[in-house]
Every structure is written in structure tokens, then in C-alpha cells.
Design a protein around this motif. Structure first.
Motif, PDB file in Angstrom:
ATOM      1  N   LEU A  71     -49.687  14.476   2.101  1.00  0.00           N
ATOM      2  CA  LEU A  71     -50.594  15.172   3.013  1.00  0.00           C
ATOM      3  C   LEU A  71     -49.941  15.426   4.368  1.00  0.00           C
ATOM      4  O   LEU A  71     -50.092  16.505   4.951  1.00  0.00           O
ATOM      5  N   VAL A  72     -49.188  14.445   4.875  1.00  0.00           N
ATOM      6  CA  VAL A  72     -48.504  14.614   6.154  1.00  0.00           C
ATOM      7  C   VAL A  72     -47.466  15.729   6.058  1.00  0.00           C
ATOM      8  O   VAL A  72     -47.354  16.585   6.955  1.00  0.00           O
ATOM      9  N   ALA A  73     -46.683  15.744   4.987  1.00  0.00           N
ATOM     10  CA  ALA A  73     -45.659  16.778   4.816  1.00  0.00           C
ATOM     11  C   ALA A  73     -46.289  18.168   4.726  1.00  0.00           C
ATOM     12  O   ALA A  73     -45.801  19.130   5.338  1.00  0.00           O
ATOM     13  N   ALA A  74     -47.380  18.295   3.965  1.00  0.00           N
ATOM     14  CA  ALA A  74     -48.039  19.590   3.829  1.00  0.00           C
ATOM     15  C   ALA A  74     -48.588  20.072   5.174  1.00  0.00           C
ATOM     16  O   ALA A  74     -48.461  21.255   5.522  1.00  0.00           O
ATOM     17  N   LEU A  75     -49.186  19.175   5.938  1.00  0.00           N
ATOM     18  CA  LEU A  75     -49.717  19.544   7.252  1.00  0.00           C
ATOM     19  C   LEU A  75     -48.591  19.979   8.187  1.00  0.00           C
ATOM     20  O   LEU A  75     -48.724  20.969   8.926  1.00  0.00           O
ATOM     21  N   LEU A  76     -47.474  19.259   8.145  1.00  0.00           N
ATOM     22  CA  LEU A  76     -46.337  19.598   9.002  1.00  0.00           C
ATOM     23  C   LEU A  76     -45.785  20.980   8.667  1.00  0.00           C
ATOM     24  O   LEU A  76     -45.519  21.801   9.566  1.00  0.00           O
ATOM     25  N   VAL A  77     -45.620  21.271   7.387  1.00  0.00           N
ATOM     26  CA  VAL A  77     -45.104  22.585   6.979  1.00  0.00           C
ATOM     27  C   VAL A  77     -46.080  23.681   7.382  1.00  0.00           C
ATOM     28  O   VAL A  77     -45.677  24.742   7.882  1.00  0.00           O
ATOM     29  N   TYR A  78     -47.360  23.449   7.185  1.00  0.00           N
ATOM     30  CA  TYR A  78     -48.359  24.472   7.516  1.00  0.00           C
ATOM     31  C   TYR A  78     -48.358  24.783   9.013  1.00  0.00           C
ATOM     32  O   TYR A  78     -48.389  25.959   9.417  1.00  0.00           O
ATOM     33  N   LEU A  79     -48.285  23.756   9.844  1.00  0.00           N
ATOM     34  CA  LEU A  79     -48.289  23.974  11.289  1.00  0.00           C
ATOM     35  C   LEU A  79     -47.020  24.683  11.747  1.00  0.00           C
ATOM     36  O   LEU A  79     -47.063  25.577  12.600  1.00  0.00           O
ATOM     37  N   LEU A  80     -45.876  24.300  11.176  1.00  0.00           N
ATOM     38  CA  LEU A  80     -44.620  24.931  11.578  1.00  0.00           C
ATOM     39  C   LEU A  80     -44.516  26.369  11.078  1.00  0.00           C
ATOM     40  O   LEU A  80     -43.872  27.214  11.720  1.00  0.00           O
ATOM     41  N   ALA A  81     -45.146  26.665   9.941  1.00  0.00           N
ATOM     42  CA  ALA A  81     -45.050  28.004   9.364  1.00  0.00           C
ATOM     43  C   ALA A  81     -46.091  28.965   9.934  1.00  0.00           C
ATOM     44  O   ALA A  81     -46.006  30.165   9.694  1.00  0.00           O
TER      45      ALA A  81
END
Length: 358
Positions: A153-163
Motif C-alpha cells: 500500500l505504501v509503494a502504491a501510494l508513493l508511485v501514485y503521488l509521484l506520477a
């Protein structure tokens, strides 16, 4: 003499033949989708039964079915099936269903065949948190699975915010996901380098991916989540199809684009996180299940359920090979990696030739 002019009335062509052709094509497509999906479900169930038949104590298919539903009267057969083999088979089936469905959601949502949890950081984030919990915190069992869930969940949130740049585009999302994935993989390598031999061996087994290592609690959570998520995904099938037409068209059709995209992405992340928490990051299952299902049901058809059954069949077949067809037993992820690597090379070559690689 008076000239009498007659008004010529032109009638529009009768749309009935065209409508009947469209209806016939739609019915044929739907029939093919249903038939292929049922065939894949039967094949996955046959593999599910087959994994519990083979071993040092052979069991017939009918005995497996009866024991699975608690109807077997012979104590030895009931014990072997329910206490020894059922958890592994259920883990493989549930993991494959979740990974196959999550993979095709990512690929359709981002309109890219490379859009897979293997490449967008979700699996790598789960791996990093799980390895850290084993090596640094000395956790075991359910706590490791919980750490993997949080990491995904943390990785998905990080990618979404950066993208995010006034929306999400598939190519940017995948590139940033690859970068985040490499970051978490580097972190996992560093943590492993600081581990003692016992923890390193346990962490490596988990990293490769192996069914049968999860406890009853993790399996129960996975199957309860599948029971909730599957109906939700199919309720959002039309919205997913609208998003594939482009943001402007989807908005014209009344779809709340960003809210629906976030909901679908969160659903896929939860599925892959729960599957990874149960069996580890099973390589390439989410990547190859969707394209195989789409090829079988035909372009333009809903292949969501078919992809789930393809994923389940891949994991179940890989576990059979890993446990019984090789000189030594191997983790299931080794076999899925051996299957998926050639497919990835072919996919990269074909995408590059078609000019879809960006």
C-alpha cells in the motif's frame, strides 16, 4: 398546360438489418466469453483437485472432493487432504485469482501491457517491508504478511503521488513505478546483507514466492477479500471500459474519471498486496495472465474473470511442477519466473516493433 410537380420523399434506410447484425455479433462475443471463462474455471478446478491428489499418499479425485467438503469417511484420506494439502492448494488458487485480476486491471487502466504490479513497485514494496520485518524485527507468520500488506500500500501510494501531474498517464506511471521498484529492491538487498544465515534463508524463500507458507488467518483474509472485491470489480466493469476510451470520452459518458481510476487502482493494489502477503511476490503471474485471457476471449470482451482463472491455473500448475516434476522441490516462484521471463522478452520486442513502447 399546368405542370404538376411531385415531391419526392426519400425515406431513411431501414436500420433493422444493421441492428440485427450488431446484436448477433454481440451475442456471439458474449457466448464466447462465457464459454471460455467456464472452460478456464473448470481447468483451474481440475488443477486445484490435482494438487491434492499427488504425493506420497495417492488420493482419487472423488476422495479429494469429498474430503474438501468434509464428506470423506476414511480418516486417513480426510487428514491428508484437509490438514496437509488443502491449505497449499487454497493458497495457490487464491493467490492466482488475485494476481490475475490485479494484473489485468492495471494493464487495462493504464493501457499498457507492461503495466503489472511486478514493475510498478507494489510487489517490491511488499517485499522490502516483509524482509525488513524478518531481519530487523525478527517477526514471523502473520506479522510478516501484515508488513507485506502495508509495504504494498505504501509503494502504491508513493508511485501514485509521484506520477500525478493533473492526472495519471500510463507511461509516466510505469516509469516512476520502475524507479520506485528498484529503490525498494535495493533496500531489500541491503537488509539481506545485514542478516544472519537463518533470517537470510527465510527471507530469500519468501522473496522468491512459495505457496503453502501462509497460516490460516492470512488465507481466510485473502478469501474473504476476494469474496468482497470480485463483485465490486464487476460492478465497475463498464466504468473501466469507459476509461479505456480516454478521459474526455469517459467524462462525456458521465464517469468521474479520477475517482474511478483511484478506486480501481486501489482495488488492484489491495488484491496484489493480499496475494503477496500470502505467497510472496510470485513473479510474472500478474503480467501474463491478462494477455492470455484477452487472447482467449477475444478483443473487446470482458476478460476480467477469465484473467483471474488464468492466474490461478498458472500458479497451480507451477506449484505442481515445482513440487513433483523436478529432481528437487523448488519454490513456486522459481517456476513462474522461468515461464514469465521468455514472455517478457517477447513482449518487449513486440511492443518495440509496434511503436507502443513510448
Amino acid at each position: 398546360m399546368a405542370v404538376i410537380e411531385r415531391e419526392v420523399v426519400t425515406r431513411p434506410p431501414d436500420p433493422s438489418p444493421l441492428r440485427s447484425v450488431v446484436t448477433r455479433v454481440r451475442l456471439l462475443r458474449r457466448g464466447r466469453t462465457i464459454a471460455v471463462t467456464l472452460a478456464l474455471a473448470a481447468f483451474a478446478f481440475a488443477l486445484f483437485v490435482g494438487t491434492m491428489m499427488i504425493g506420497s499418499f495417492a488420493v482419487s479425485p472423488w476422495q479429494v472432493v469429498r474430503a474438501t467438503f468434509g464428506l470423506e469417511t476414511e480418516p486417513g484420506v480426510a487428514y491428508v487432504v484437509r490438514e496437509v494439502r488443502l491449505s497449499t492448494a487454497a493458497s495457490a488458487l487464491g493467490t492466482g485469482l488475485a494476481m490475475g485480476l490485479a494484473g489485468i486491471i492495471f494493464q487495462r487502466l493504464l493501457a499498457n501491457p507492461l503495466a503489472s504490479p511486478d514493475f510498478v513497485g507494489v510487489s517490491a514494496g511488499a517485499s522490502f517491508f516483509a524482509v525488513s520485518s524478518i531481519v530487523v524485527l525478527n517477526l514471523q507468520g502473520e506479522l510478516v504478511s501484515a508488513a507485506a500488506l502495508v509495504g504494498a500500500l505504501v509503494a502504491a501510494l508513493l508511485v501514485y503521488l509521484l506520477a500525478w501531474r493533473d492526472g495519471i498517464t500510463g507511461y509516466r506511471f510505469i516509469l516512476i513505478g520502475i524507479g520506485v521498484s528498484q529503490f525498494f529492491l535495493a533496500g531489500s538487498g541491503y537488509v539481506l546483507s545485514r542478516a544472519n544465515q537463518y533470517n537470510a534463508r527465510e527471507a530469500m524463500t519468501w522473496l522468491v514466492g512459495a505457496v503453502g507458507q501462509a497460516g490460516d488467518t492470512e488465507l481466510r483474509v485473502l478469501w474473504l477479500s476476494l469474496a468482497v472485491v470480485l463483485p465490486v470489480v464487476f460492478l465497475m466493469t463498464r466504468q473501466l471500459a469507459a476509461l479505456e476510451l480516454g478521459d474526455d470520452t469517459a467524462k462525456a459518458l458521465g464517469v468521474r474519471v479520477e475517482a474511478m481510476r483511484l478506486a480501481l487502482m486501489l482495488t488492484a493494489v489491495v488484491l496484489i498486496a493480499l496475494a503477496t502477503a500470502v505467497a510472496g511476490p510470485m513473479a510474472f503471474v500478474a503480467l501474463i495472465a491478462g494477455p492470455i485471457a484477452t487472447r482467449l476471449v477475444g478483443a473487446g470482451s470482458s476478460a476480467l474473470l477469465a484473467a483471474a482463472f488464468v492466474g490461478a491455473s498458472i500458479v497451480l500448475a507451477a506449484d505442481l511442477v515445482a513440487q513433483h516434476a523436478l529432481p528437487a522441490q523448488l519454490p513456486t516462484g522459481v517456476v513462474t519466473g522461468a515461464i514469465g521471463a521468455p514472455y517478457l522478452i517477447w513482449l518487449l520486442v513486440s511492443v518495440n516493433r509496434e511503436g507502443r513502447g513510448g
